[in-house]
Design a protein around this motif. Structure first.
Motif, PDB file in Angstrom:
ATOM      1  N   SER A  91       0.825  -1.194   0.000  1.00 34.88           N
ATOM      2  CA  SER A  91       0.000   0.000   0.000  1.00 34.88           C
ATOM      3  C   SER A  91       0.864   1.251   0.000  1.00 34.88           C
ATOM      4  O   SER A  91       1.904   1.295   0.652  1.00 34.88           O
ATOM      5  CB  SER A  91      -0.917   0.011   1.225  1.00 34.88           C
ATOM      6  N   GLY A  92       0.401   2.253  -0.717  1.00 36.18           N
ATOM      7  CA  GLY A  92       1.026   3.564  -0.691  1.00 36.18           C
ATOM      8  C   GLY A  92       0.242   4.502   0.208  1.00 36.18           C
ATOM      9  O   GLY A  92       0.509   5.691   0.261  1.00 36.18           O
ATOM     10  N   GLY A  93      -0.724   3.941   0.924  1.00 31.40           N
ATOM     11  CA  GLY A  93      -1.552   4.739   1.826  1.00 31.40           C
ATOM     12  C   GLY A  93      -0.854   5.012   3.140  1.00 31.40           C
ATOM     13  O   GLY A  93       0.270   4.585   3.381  1.00 31.40           O
ATOM     14  N   LYS A  94      -1.547   5.703   3.988  1.00 29.03           N
ATOM     15  CA  LYS A  94      -0.984   6.098   5.280  1.00 29.03           C
ATOM     16  C   LYS A  94      -1.018   4.948   6.276  1.00 29.03           C
ATOM     17  O   LYS A  94      -1.782   4.005   6.146  1.00 29.03           O
ATOM     18  CB  LYS A  94      -1.770   7.281   5.842  1.00 29.03           C
ATOM     19  N   LEU A  95      -0.175   5.096   7.282  1.00 30.32           N
ATOM     20  CA  LEU A  95      -0.163   4.188   8.421  1.00 30.32           C
ATOM     21  C   LEU A  95      -0.862   4.868   9.587  1.00 30.32           C
ATOM     22  O   LEU A  95      -0.892   6.103   9.670  1.00 30.32           O
ATOM     23  CB  LEU A  95       1.282   3.849   8.815  1.00 30.32           C
TER      24      LEU A  95
END
Length: 162
Positions: A91-95
């Protein structure tokens, strides 16, 4: 190219609509409004294309693009009843503030809800790739290696590729 041609065609429709029937404003205005809409959309598309070319960003900056330079992470989703990893992902999304993957948690929660088994699936962040050139490629390479290592555990209904 498409945006520029749409702008030209829209402009011609606008002018043509007004010139074609000056005595019937209703008909000519309908054609004119359609032309104005085409001009506006064509201008926007052309502007976006020029901006992307000028910045070297040919639509490659979204997180799932292989050319993305955004921070990436990998996650595994485990079945807490069997202890097996059923899916590995990127994923390139946030943590979250605690370092968990929003994407991984979302998938795990969806499966828990669908199956009526709260807490059965749990996501775990396994790798973080800092922002920079080749970030997405590195994360995808990690996912592929992880999938190959865990192949006998992965659930083919939950883990689609690689």
């Amino acid at each position: 190219m498409f945006g520029a041609s749409e702008t030209v065609v829209g402009g011609a429709a606008t002018i043509g609509g007004i010139a074609a029937a000056p005595e019937t404003l209703g008909a000519s205005l309908a054609v004119s409004f359609a032309g104005v809409g085409a001009v506006a959309h064509g201008t926007m598309v052309t502007g976006n294309s020029i901006r992307h070319l000028a910045t070297g960003n040919n639509y490659g900056e979204h997180g799932n693009s292989k050319s993305s330079t955004k921070e990436q992470h990998n996650y595994d989703i485990k079945d807490t009843q069997t202890g097996k990893t059923v899916k590995t992902g990127t994923s390139g999304g946030k943590l979250t503030k605690t370092g968990e993957s929003y994407r991984g948690n979302s998938q795990a929660n969806k499966w828990n809800k669908q199956e009526g088994t709260p807490g059965r699936y749990k996501s775990e962040t396994t790798n973080k790739v800092p922002a920079g050139k080749g970030a997405r490629e590195k994360a995808l390479d990690y996912e592929k290696a992880q999938a190959n290592k865990l192949r006998d555990q992965l659930d083919p209904n939950k883990h689609k590729r690689p």
